[in-house]
Design a protein around this motif. Structure first.
Motif, PDB file in Angstrom:
ATOM      1  N   CYS A 258       0.822  -1.214   0.000  1.00  0.00           N
ATOM      2  CA  CYS A 258       0.000   0.000   0.000  1.00  0.00           C
ATOM      3  C   CYS A 258       0.857   1.267   0.000  1.00  0.00           C
ATOM      4  O   CYS A 258       0.591   2.230  -0.743  1.00  0.00           O
ATOM      5  CB  CYS A 258      -0.931   0.007   1.211  1.00  0.00           C
ATOM      6  SG  CYS A 258      -2.290  -1.157   1.105  1.00  0.00           S
ATOM      7  N   HIS A 259       1.885   1.289   0.827  1.00  0.00           N
ATOM      8  CA  HIS A 259       2.727   2.493   0.907  1.00  0.00           C
ATOM      9  C   HIS A 259       3.577   2.668  -0.347  1.00  0.00           C
ATOM     10  O   HIS A 259       3.872   3.801  -0.743  1.00  0.00           O
ATOM     11  CB  HIS A 259       3.600   2.423   2.156  1.00  0.00           C
ATOM     12  CG  HIS A 259       2.874   2.821   3.409  1.00  0.00           C
ATOM     13  ND1 HIS A 259       2.629   4.137   3.743  1.00  0.00           N
ATOM     14  CD2 HIS A 259       2.315   2.071   4.398  1.00  0.00           C
ATOM     15  CE1 HIS A 259       1.971   4.188   4.902  1.00  0.00           C
ATOM     16  NE2 HIS A 259       1.768   2.941   5.308  1.00  0.00           N
ATOM     17  N   ARG A 260       3.967   1.578  -0.973  1.00  0.00           N
ATOM     18  CA  ARG A 260       4.650   1.701  -2.263  1.00  0.00           C
ATOM     19  C   ARG A 260       3.728   2.314  -3.298  1.00  0.00           C
ATOM     20  O   ARG A 260       4.137   3.176  -4.091  1.00  0.00           O
ATOM     21  CB  ARG A 260       5.134   0.325  -2.729  1.00  0.00           C
ATOM     22  CG  ARG A 260       6.448  -0.126  -2.100  1.00  0.00           C
ATOM     23  CD  ARG A 260       6.783  -1.530  -2.519  1.00  0.00           C
ATOM     24  NE  ARG A 260       8.088  -1.953  -2.009  1.00  0.00           N
ATOM     25  CZ  ARG A 260       8.427  -3.225  -1.819  1.00  0.00           C
ATOM     26  NH1 ARG A 260       7.547  -4.193  -2.090  1.00  0.00           N
ATOM     27  NH2 ARG A 260       9.621  -3.534  -1.357  1.00  0.00           N
ATOM     28  N   HIS A 261       2.476   1.865  -3.291  1.00  0.00           N
ATOM     29  CA  HIS A 261       1.490   2.387  -4.238  1.00  0.00           C
ATOM     30  C   HIS A 261       1.276   3.882  -4.031  1.00  0.00           C
ATOM     31  O   HIS A 261       1.047   4.625  -4.989  1.00  0.00           O
ATOM     32  CB  HIS A 261       0.172   1.626  -4.080  1.00  0.00           C
ATOM     33  CG  HIS A 261      -0.863   1.979  -5.097  1.00  0.00           C
ATOM     34  ND1 HIS A 261      -1.798   2.976  -4.906  1.00  0.00           N
ATOM     35  CD2 HIS A 261      -1.099   1.455  -6.329  1.00  0.00           C
ATOM     36  CE1 HIS A 261      -2.581   3.054  -5.967  1.00  0.00           C
ATOM     37  NE2 HIS A 261      -2.190   2.142  -6.846  1.00  0.00           N
ATOM     38  N   GLN A 262       1.350   4.301  -2.777  1.00  0.00           N
ATOM     39  CA  GLN A 262       1.135   5.723  -2.455  1.00  0.00           C
ATOM     40  C   GLN A 262       2.442   6.527  -2.394  1.00  0.00           C
ATOM     41  O   GLN A 262       2.406   7.724  -2.089  1.00  0.00           O
ATOM     42  CB  GLN A 262       0.425   5.853  -1.099  1.00  0.00           C
ATOM     43  CG  GLN A 262      -0.988   5.344  -1.096  1.00  0.00           C
ATOM     44  CD  GLN A 262      -1.777   5.826   0.103  1.00  0.00           C
ATOM     45  OE1 GLN A 262      -2.984   6.040   0.025  1.00  0.00           O
ATOM     46  NE2 GLN A 262      -1.123   6.016   1.244  1.00  0.00           N
ATOM     47  N   SER A 263       3.565   5.855  -2.682  1.00  0.00           N
ATOM     48  CA  SER A 263       4.883   6.505  -2.604  1.00  0.00           C
ATOM     49  C   SER A 263       5.102   7.135  -1.227  1.00  0.00           C
ATOM     50  O   SER A 263       5.569   8.278  -1.107  1.00  0.00           O
ATOM     51  CB  SER A 263       5.020   7.569  -3.707  1.00  0.00           C
ATOM     52  OG  SER A 263       4.875   6.999  -4.985  1.00  0.00           O
ATOM     53  N   SER A 264       4.742   6.397  -0.188  1.00  0.00           N
ATOM     54  CA  SER A 264       4.843   6.926   1.177  1.00  0.00           C
ATOM     55  C   SER A 264       5.644   5.991   2.083  1.00  0.00           C
ATOM     56  O   SER A 264       5.315   5.806   3.256  1.00  0.00           O
ATOM     57  CB  SER A 264       3.441   7.148   1.754  1.00  0.00           C
ATOM     58  OG  SER A 264       2.697   5.928   1.745  1.00  0.00           O
ATOM     59  N   LEU A 265       6.715   5.389   1.545  1.00  0.00           N
ATOM     60  CA  LEU A 265       7.530   4.485   2.339  1.00  0.00           C
ATOM     61  C   LEU A 265       8.150   5.144   3.576  1.00  0.00           C
ATOM     62  O   LEU A 265       8.251   4.504   4.625  1.00  0.00           O
ATOM     63  CB  LEU A 265       8.619   3.849   1.469  1.00  0.00           C
ATOM     64  CG  LEU A 265       8.152   2.746   0.497  1.00  0.00           C
ATOM     65  CD1 LEU A 265       9.318   2.239  -0.334  1.00  0.00           C
ATOM     66  CD2 LEU A 265       7.496   1.606   1.243  1.00  0.00           C
ATOM     67  N   PRO A 266       8.574   6.433   3.508  1.00  0.00           N
ATOM     68  CA  PRO A 266       9.095   7.068   4.736  1.00  0.00           C
ATOM     69  C   PRO A 266       8.064   7.079   5.871  1.00  0.00           C
ATOM     70  O   PRO A 266       8.415   6.920   7.042  1.00  0.00           O
ATOM     71  CB  PRO A 266       9.445   8.486   4.276  1.00  0.00           C
ATOM     72  CG  PRO A 266       9.752   8.343   2.816  1.00  0.00           C
ATOM     73  CD  PRO A 266       8.773   7.308   2.327  1.00  0.00           C
ATOM     74  N   GLN A 267       6.800   7.229   5.516  1.00  0.00           N
ATOM     75  CA  GLN A 267       5.741   7.211   6.530  1.00  0.00           C
ATOM     76  C   GLN A 267       5.641   5.832   7.180  1.00  0.00           C
ATOM     77  O   GLN A 267       5.495   5.712   8.407  1.00  0.00           O
ATOM     78  CB  GLN A 267       4.413   7.588   5.882  1.00  0.00           C
ATOM     79  CG  GLN A 267       3.238   7.623   6.843  1.00  0.00           C
ATOM     80  CD  GLN A 267       1.931   7.977   6.140  1.00  0.00           C
ATOM     81  OE1 GLN A 267       1.920   8.559   5.058  1.00  0.00           O
ATOM     82  NE2 GLN A 267       0.819   7.595   6.752  1.00  0.00           N
ATOM     83  N   GLU A 294      15.316   0.769  -0.311  1.00  0.00           N
ATOM     84  CA  GLU A 294      14.627   1.481  -1.388  1.00  0.00           C
ATOM     85  C   GLU A 294      14.769   2.994  -1.283  1.00  0.00           C
ATOM     86  O   GLU A 294      14.959   3.666  -2.295  1.00  0.00           O
ATOM     87  CB  GLU A 294      13.138   1.098  -1.404  1.00  0.00           C
ATOM     88  CG  GLU A 294      12.883  -0.330  -1.854  1.00  0.00           C
ATOM     89  CD  GLU A 294      11.408  -0.628  -2.063  1.00  0.00           C
ATOM     90  OE1 GLU A 294      10.694   0.260  -2.589  1.00  0.00           O
ATOM     91  OE2 GLU A 294      10.956  -1.726  -1.690  1.00  0.00           O
ATOM     92  N   ILE A 295      14.653   3.545  -0.060  1.00  0.00           N
ATOM     93  CA  ILE A 295      14.642   5.010   0.050  1.00  0.00           C
ATOM     94  C   ILE A 295      16.025   5.586   0.351  1.00  0.00           C
ATOM     95  O   ILE A 295      16.234   6.796   0.190  1.00  0.00           O
ATOM     96  CB  ILE A 295      13.631   5.475   1.120  1.00  0.00           C
ATOM     97  CG1 ILE A 295      14.054   5.016   2.524  1.00  0.00           C
ATOM     98  CG2 ILE A 295      12.238   4.971   0.781  1.00  0.00           C
ATOM     99  CD1 ILE A 295      13.115   5.487   3.618  1.00  0.00           C
ATOM    100  N   GLU A 296      16.983   4.724   0.774  1.00  0.00           N
ATOM    101  CA  GLU A 296      18.340   5.214   1.019  1.00  0.00           C
ATOM    102  C   GLU A 296      19.331   4.412   0.176  1.00  0.00           C
ATOM    103  O   GLU A 296      19.586   4.752  -0.976  1.00  0.00           O
ATOM    104  CB  GLU A 296      18.674   5.125   2.515  1.00  0.00           C
ATOM    105  CG  GLU A 296      17.884   6.105   3.384  1.00  0.00           C
ATOM    106  CD  GLU A 296      18.366   6.129   4.830  1.00  0.00           C
ATOM    107  OE1 GLU A 296      19.574   5.901   5.054  1.00  0.00           O
ATOM    108  OE2 GLU A 296      17.532   6.368   5.718  1.00  0.00           O
ATOM    109  N   SER A 297      19.892   3.362   0.758  1.00  0.00           N
ATOM    110  CA  SER A 297      20.874   2.554   0.022  1.00  0.00           C
ATOM    111  C   SER A 297      21.025   1.199   0.687  1.00  0.00           C
ATOM    112  O   SER A 297      20.612   0.996   1.838  1.00  0.00           O
ATOM    113  CB  SER A 297      22.233   3.255  -0.013  1.00  0.00           C
ATOM    114  OG  SER A 297      22.773   3.331   1.308  1.00  0.00           O
ATOM    115  N   GLU A 298      21.648   0.278  -0.011  1.00  0.00           N
ATOM    116  CA  GLU A 298      21.909  -1.043   0.551  1.00  0.00           C
ATOM    117  C   GLU A 298      22.899  -0.954   1.703  1.00  0.00           C
ATOM    118  O   GLU A 298      22.809  -1.717   2.676  1.00  0.00           O
ATOM    119  CB  GLU A 298      22.433  -1.972  -0.542  1.00  0.00           C
ATOM    120  CG  GLU A 298      22.509  -3.433  -0.124  1.00  0.00           C
ATOM    121  CD  GLU A 298      22.897  -4.343  -1.270  1.00  0.00           C
ATOM    122  OE1 GLU A 298      24.096  -4.688  -1.360  1.00  0.00           O
ATOM    123  OE2 GLU A 298      21.993  -4.703  -2.059  1.00  0.00           O
ATOM    124  N   THR A 299      23.842  -0.025   1.591  1.00  0.00           N
ATOM    125  CA  THR A 299      24.826   0.150   2.658  1.00  0.00           C
ATOM    126  C   THR A 299      24.139   0.574   3.958  1.00  0.00           C
ATOM    127  O   THR A 299      24.434   0.053   5.039  1.00  0.00           O
ATOM    128  CB  THR A 299      25.871   1.211   2.264  1.00  0.00           C
ATOM    129  OG1 THR A 299      26.554   0.764   1.077  1.00  0.00           O
ATOM    130  CG2 THR A 299      26.884   1.422   3.380  1.00  0.00           C
TER     131      THR A 299
END
Length: 390
Positions: A258-267, A294-299
């Motif tokens: 759902c949050h991916r669909h809404q582009s709200s992963l930080p939330q 997804e929103i930062e990095s693999e590291t």
């Protein structure tokens, strides 16, 4: 075999007592001479470990009358508990065929025969016997309880609802959780048939039956997701977690979608961060790893999981950390991690992820009803302390 021989000894004793009583009452030596050989023939079968023949002899000797009905009932019950269902059925059918039984004795025999048929998987026959008891208004509670087991086994959820209501009114004990699940099962059937509106109505009834149930909320969220109404779905998922925080791991995938669909992963990241450090399932930390990747990095995800592993080491966390480190440029380290990965995967495969809190039944997937003890909503993911000690 030895156990069966000990089981038959009381029957032999009862047969001997009955013959002696009849002989004394009739004062008839000729009758005693006719029955004594049969009694000793039964004992001979018993001593020679021929229990089938011994059973036939002793049951024939114990004529059904007011003094021996209880003996027959007890013997049949013992055979059923031992798994000797065919013998139990034979004894109880023989009882029911006798016209001299009182109404109460017949009802008891019907109940026992119904339980025999259930044990043998003859649900149609058992159902008819329990319905007959209900009509007779004798042993009604046991009849309804067994009917409920049969209808659940046959997935006849409408009959389950009707029987549960009758049982509730009789015993004055709530069956609200079970009724909520029956409505959910009917809703599942409706969804499979494409009847979304009907499913929605049934889920409302499920919530009305038991306000604390998380299953109908999750199903409502799934329906909202199918309509691309992720905002409503997220609210329903959060409401389910508020009802029972232990259910959070089961809805993480839907939260993520759902949050991916809404582009709200930080939330979602902020929401899940609140559950860290509370003994929550490692699945929460692993979902955060996906989000951070997804929103930062693999590291950043690797560093986050490494810190979580230092605080709360788990096999699942270790496996994911190995996967994150497989991409590092050090070839030798990578080979070692691949070797470790197979061992960790094997350890995880050998450990069921779920367990029934009531009977201890272990499973690899979530069951709403325990297949072993038939309790509803008792199967949960294994607790975090168990994950720490493989």
């Amino acid at each position: 075999m030895q156990g069966l021989l000990w089981l038959l000894l009381p029957v032999a004793a009862a047969s001997g007592w009955w013959m002696a009583r009849r002989s004394a009452a009739r004062d008839c030596n000729e009758s005693d001479r006719r029955t004594t050989p049969a009694y000793f023939r039964g004992l001979n079968y018993l001593l020679n470990e021929e229990p089938d023949k011994a059973i036939d002899v002793f049951v024939q000797l114990l004529e059904v009358d007011s003094e021996t009905v209880e003996t027959h009932l007890a013997l049949g019950s013992l055979f059923r508990r031992r798994g000797e269902v065919e013998r139990a059925i034979r004894i109880h059918q023989n009882l029911i065929a006798r016209p001299a039984l009182s109404q109460e004795q017949r009802a008891q025999a019907l109940l026992e025969l119904g339980m025999d048929d259930m044990r043998a998987g003859l649900y149609d026959r058992a159902e008819n016997l329990f319905l007959e008891l209900k009509e007779m208004k004798l042993h009604v509670r046991k009849a309804l309880e067994n009917l409920l087991i049969i209808y659940q086994q046959e997935k006849d959820w409408q009959s389950c609802l009707q029987t549960a209501e009758e049982l509730e009114s009789l015993v004055k004990e709530p069956l609200s959780l079970a009724r909520s699940h029956y409505f959910c099962e009917l809703a599942e059937d409706a969804l499979r048939q494409g009847q979304t509106e009907e499913a929605g109505k049934l889920l409302k009834k499920a919530i009305a039956a038991n306000a604390g149930s998380v299953r109908p909320l999750h199903m409502q969220a799934r329906i909202a997701m199918s309509r691309s109404d992720c905002k409503a779905a997220i609210k329903l998922l959060q409401k389910a977690v508020e009802k029972d925080v232990r259910y959070l791991p089961e809805v993480l995938a839907d939260f993520l979608e759902c949050h991916r669909h809404q582009s709200s992963l930080p939330q979602l990241r902020n929401y899940l961060q609140e559950f860290l450090g509370n003994g929550m399932d490692v699945a929460v930390a692993l979902t955060l790893v996906d989000i951070i990747t997804e929103i930062e990095s693999e590291t950043a995800a690797r560093e986050f999981l490494g810190e979580q592993m230092r605080q709360h080491p788990t096999l699942k966390g270790l496996l994911r950390l190995i996967e994150l480190n497989e991409t590092l440029p050090d070839v030798q380290a990578g080979q070692m991690l691949v070797s470790m990965k197979s061992h960790v995967e094997q350890l995880l495969a050998e450990r069921p992820a779920y367990q029934c809190a009531k009977c201890g039944f272990a499973a690899n997937t979530l069951h709403w009803q325990c297949p072993s003890c038939r309790s509803w909503s008792t199967i949960r993911r294994k607790s975090e302390p168990e994950d720490k000690h493989p």
